[in-house]
Design a protein around this motif. Structure first.
Motif, PDB file in Angstrom:
ATOM      1  N   SER A 192       0.813  -1.219   0.000  1.00  0.00           N
ATOM      2  CA  SER A 192       0.000   0.000   0.000  1.00  0.00           C
ATOM      3  C   SER A 192       0.847   1.270   0.000  1.00  0.00           C
ATOM      4  O   SER A 192       0.313   2.371  -0.054  1.00  0.00           O
ATOM      5  CB  SER A 192      -0.924   0.007   1.225  1.00  0.00           C
ATOM      6  OG  SER A 192      -0.170   0.183   2.409  1.00  0.00           O
ATOM      7  N   GLY A 193       2.176   1.122   0.079  1.00  0.00           N
ATOM      8  CA  GLY A 193       3.066   2.271   0.057  1.00  0.00           C
ATOM      9  C   GLY A 193       3.508   2.748   1.428  1.00  0.00           C
ATOM     10  O   GLY A 193       4.224   3.741   1.541  1.00  0.00           O
ATOM     11  N   LYS A 194       3.102   2.046   2.484  1.00  0.00           N
ATOM     12  CA  LYS A 194       3.503   2.431   3.839  1.00  0.00           C
ATOM     13  C   LYS A 194       4.966   2.043   4.071  1.00  0.00           C
ATOM     14  O   LYS A 194       5.384   0.935   3.789  1.00  0.00           O
ATOM     15  CB  LYS A 194       2.625   1.742   4.883  1.00  0.00           C
ATOM     16  CG  LYS A 194       3.001   2.124   6.298  1.00  0.00           C
ATOM     17  CD  LYS A 194       2.111   1.476   7.328  1.00  0.00           C
ATOM     18  CE  LYS A 194       2.585   1.869   8.731  1.00  0.00           C
ATOM     19  NZ  LYS A 194       1.794   1.240   9.759  1.00  0.00           N
ATOM     20  N   VAL A 195       5.731   3.009   4.613  1.00  0.00           N
ATOM     21  CA  VAL A 195       7.138   2.773   4.945  1.00  0.00           C
ATOM     22  C   VAL A 195       7.210   2.204   6.361  1.00  0.00           C
ATOM     23  O   VAL A 195       6.674   2.792   7.293  1.00  0.00           O
ATOM     24  CB  VAL A 195       7.953   4.074   4.848  1.00  0.00           C
ATOM     25  CG1 VAL A 195       9.395   3.837   5.275  1.00  0.00           C
ATOM     26  CG2 VAL A 195       7.889   4.655   3.442  1.00  0.00           C
ATOM     27  N   TRP A 196       7.873   1.058   6.494  1.00  0.00           N
ATOM     28  CA  TRP A 196       8.032   0.413   7.797  1.00  0.00           C
ATOM     29  C   TRP A 196       9.492   0.493   8.225  1.00  0.00           C
ATOM     30  O   TRP A 196      10.383   0.215   7.432  1.00  0.00           O
ATOM     31  CB  TRP A 196       7.646  -1.063   7.712  1.00  0.00           C
ATOM     32  CG  TRP A 196       6.202  -1.299   7.436  1.00  0.00           C
ATOM     33  CD1 TRP A 196       5.590  -1.297   6.222  1.00  0.00           C
ATOM     34  CD2 TRP A 196       5.186  -1.591   8.393  1.00  0.00           C
ATOM     35  NE1 TRP A 196       4.255  -1.563   6.359  1.00  0.00           N
ATOM     36  CE2 TRP A 196       3.977  -1.755   7.692  1.00  0.00           C
ATOM     37  CE3 TRP A 196       5.186  -1.726   9.774  1.00  0.00           C
ATOM     38  CZ2 TRP A 196       2.777  -2.051   8.325  1.00  0.00           C
ATOM     39  CZ3 TRP A 196       3.998  -2.025  10.405  1.00  0.00           C
ATOM     40  CH2 TRP A 196       2.802  -2.184   9.683  1.00  0.00           C
ATOM     41  N   PRO A 197       9.749   0.844   9.491  1.00  0.00           N
ATOM     42  CA  PRO A 197      11.136   0.828   9.963  1.00  0.00           C
ATOM     43  C   PRO A 197      11.654  -0.608  10.067  1.00  0.00           C
ATOM     44  O   PRO A 197      10.904  -1.528  10.361  1.00  0.00           O
ATOM     45  CB  PRO A 197      11.070   1.486  11.338  1.00  0.00           C
ATOM     46  CG  PRO A 197       9.637   1.464  11.735  1.00  0.00           C
ATOM     47  CD  PRO A 197       8.818   1.322  10.497  1.00  0.00           C
ATOM     48  N   VAL A 198      12.939  -0.756   9.795  1.00  0.00           N
ATOM     49  CA  VAL A 198      13.602  -2.060   9.901  1.00  0.00           C
ATOM     50  C   VAL A 198      14.637  -1.948  11.007  1.00  0.00           C
ATOM     51  O   VAL A 198      15.415  -1.001  11.038  1.00  0.00           O
ATOM     52  CB  VAL A 198      14.293  -2.440   8.573  1.00  0.00           C
ATOM     53  CG1 VAL A 198      15.068  -3.739   8.721  1.00  0.00           C
ATOM     54  CG2 VAL A 198      13.270  -2.548   7.448  1.00  0.00           C
ATOM     55  N   SER A 199      14.631  -2.922  11.910  1.00  0.00           N
ATOM     56  CA  SER A 199      15.663  -2.947  12.943  1.00  0.00           C
ATOM     57  C   SER A 199      16.516  -4.198  12.763  1.00  0.00           C
ATOM     58  O   SER A 199      16.127  -5.142  12.078  1.00  0.00           O
ATOM     59  CB  SER A 199      15.050  -2.903  14.349  1.00  0.00           C
ATOM     60  OG  SER A 199      14.245  -4.037  14.561  1.00  0.00           O
ATOM     61  N   ILE A 200      17.668  -4.172  13.377  1.00  0.00           N
ATOM     62  CA  ILE A 200      18.635  -5.264  13.269  1.00  0.00           C
ATOM     63  C   ILE A 200      18.885  -5.818  14.666  1.00  0.00           C
ATOM     64  O   ILE A 200      19.153  -5.058  15.599  1.00  0.00           O
ATOM     65  CB  ILE A 200      19.959  -4.764  12.655  1.00  0.00           C
ATOM     66  CG1 ILE A 200      19.729  -4.177  11.263  1.00  0.00           C
ATOM     67  CG2 ILE A 200      21.010  -5.862  12.647  1.00  0.00           C
ATOM     68  CD1 ILE A 200      19.167  -5.126  10.239  1.00  0.00           C
ATOM     69  N   GLU A 201      18.772  -7.136  14.809  1.00  0.00           N
ATOM     70  CA  GLU A 201      19.089  -7.811  16.060  1.00  0.00           C
ATOM     71  C   GLU A 201      20.331  -8.666  15.820  1.00  0.00           C
ATOM     72  O   GLU A 201      20.338  -9.491  14.911  1.00  0.00           O
ATOM     73  CB  GLU A 201      17.955  -8.729  16.494  1.00  0.00           C
ATOM     74  CG  GLU A 201      16.677  -8.026  16.859  1.00  0.00           C
ATOM     75  CD  GLU A 201      15.551  -9.006  17.189  1.00  0.00           C
ATOM     76  OE1 GLU A 201      15.707 -10.230  16.988  1.00  0.00           O
ATOM     77  OE2 GLU A 201      14.502  -8.523  17.640  1.00  0.00           O
ATOM     78  N   VAL A 202      21.360  -8.468  16.626  1.00  0.00           N
ATOM     79  CA  VAL A 202      22.558  -9.293  16.502  1.00  0.00           C
ATOM     80  C   VAL A 202      22.268 -10.623  17.182  1.00  0.00           C
ATOM     81  O   VAL A 202      21.944 -10.674  18.368  1.00  0.00           O
ATOM     82  CB  VAL A 202      23.783  -8.600  17.129  1.00  0.00           C
ATOM     83  CG1 VAL A 202      25.007  -9.511  17.070  1.00  0.00           C
ATOM     84  CG2 VAL A 202      24.066  -7.284  16.419  1.00  0.00           C
ATOM     85  N   VAL A 203      22.355 -11.715  16.420  1.00  0.00           N
ATOM     86  CA  VAL A 203      22.101 -13.054  16.931  1.00  0.00           C
ATOM     87  C   VAL A 203      23.358 -13.605  17.585  1.00  0.00           C
ATOM     88  O   VAL A 203      23.318 -14.117  18.695  1.00  0.00           O
ATOM     89  CB  VAL A 203      21.617 -13.991  15.796  1.00  0.00           C
ATOM     90  CG1 VAL A 203      21.449 -15.409  16.285  1.00  0.00           C
ATOM     91  CG2 VAL A 203      20.335 -13.461  15.169  1.00  0.00           C
ATOM     92  N   SER A 204      24.481 -13.524  16.885  1.00  0.00           N
ATOM     93  CA  SER A 204      25.773 -13.923  17.460  1.00  0.00           C
ATOM     94  C   SER A 204      26.790 -12.861  17.074  1.00  0.00           C
ATOM     95  O   SER A 204      27.072 -12.645  15.898  1.00  0.00           O
ATOM     96  CB  SER A 204      26.201 -15.312  16.989  1.00  0.00           C
ATOM     97  OG  SER A 204      26.306 -15.361  15.596  1.00  0.00           O
ATOM     98  N   PRO A 205      27.327 -12.164  18.070  1.00  0.00           N
ATOM     99  CA  PRO A 205      28.256 -11.062  17.798  1.00  0.00           C
ATOM    100  C   PRO A 205      29.612 -11.572  17.330  1.00  0.00           C
ATOM    101  O   PRO A 205      29.968 -12.727  17.570  1.00  0.00           O
ATOM    102  CB  PRO A 205      28.374 -10.356  19.147  1.00  0.00           C
ATOM    103  CG  PRO A 205      28.071 -11.419  20.152  1.00  0.00           C
ATOM    104  CD  PRO A 205      27.098 -12.350  19.497  1.00  0.00           C
ATOM    105  N   PRO A 206      30.391 -10.715  16.691  1.00  0.00           N
ATOM    106  CA  PRO A 206      31.747 -11.106  16.308  1.00  0.00           C
ATOM    107  C   PRO A 206      32.621 -11.236  17.556  1.00  0.00           C
ATOM    108  O   PRO A 206      32.395 -10.549  18.555  1.00  0.00           O
ATOM    109  CB  PRO A 206      32.209  -9.954  15.414  1.00  0.00           C
ATOM    110  CG  PRO A 206      31.385  -8.785  15.842  1.00  0.00           C
ATOM    111  CD  PRO A 206      30.073  -9.344  16.292  1.00  0.00           C
TER     112      PRO A 206
END
Length: 143
Positions: free
Chosen positions: A61-75
């Motif tokens: 429909s054209g709605k902008v959704w924010p995307v977040s990032i979750e670190v699953v296993s860090p370096p």
């Protein structure tokens, strides 16, 4: 009876096509729906994983959704952070829209040289997002 000439690609052109697909696949694999990608960085320098601008989501429909990032296993030998910005992106219908971009940035410990890796998950609140929850693994070579 009509005769048609069928031209098949040469071995050379097939190799060029395969190389281009591999090159662009590696460049932006982190945004292609999950999977593995690799990255080469200088020790201690921060580097964005993909030059594609980051993760973003616009629904049908054209709605902008924010995307977040979750670190699953860090370096083990560095850190992962995110950066947010905005930018113009073309939608499937050809329309250009300003979207929120979330990029993933890796930075090794200063002086570290060797191999590292980390895994992260892309998260949106959009219930129609096919990439929501996709996991990305990044192998890093630090020089």
């Amino acid at each position: 009876m009509t005769t048609y000439l069928l031209r098949l690609p040469t071995t050379f052109s097939m190799k060029v096509i395969a190389a281009l697909v591999l090159f662009f696949g590696i460049l932006c694999a982190a945004h292609a729906g999950g999977g593995n990608t690799s990255l080469v960085v200088k020790s201690g320098e921060a580097k964005e994983i993909c030059k594609c601008g980051g993760h973003w989501r616009v629904d049908a429909s054209g709605k902008v959704w924010p995307v977040s990032i979750e670190v699953v296993s860090p370096p083990k030998n560095g850190a992962v952070t995110t950066r947010t910005s905005s930018g113009q992106r073309k939608l499937r219908n050809g329309e250009a829209k300003t979207v929120r971009l979330t990029s993933v940035v890796y930075q090794s410990k200063k002086g570290y040289v060797g191999e590292d890796s980390f895994t992260y998950r892309r998260v949106t609140a959009d219930p129609t997002d096919p990439d929501n929850g996709k996991v990305y693994t990044v192998a890093v070579t630090v020089r």
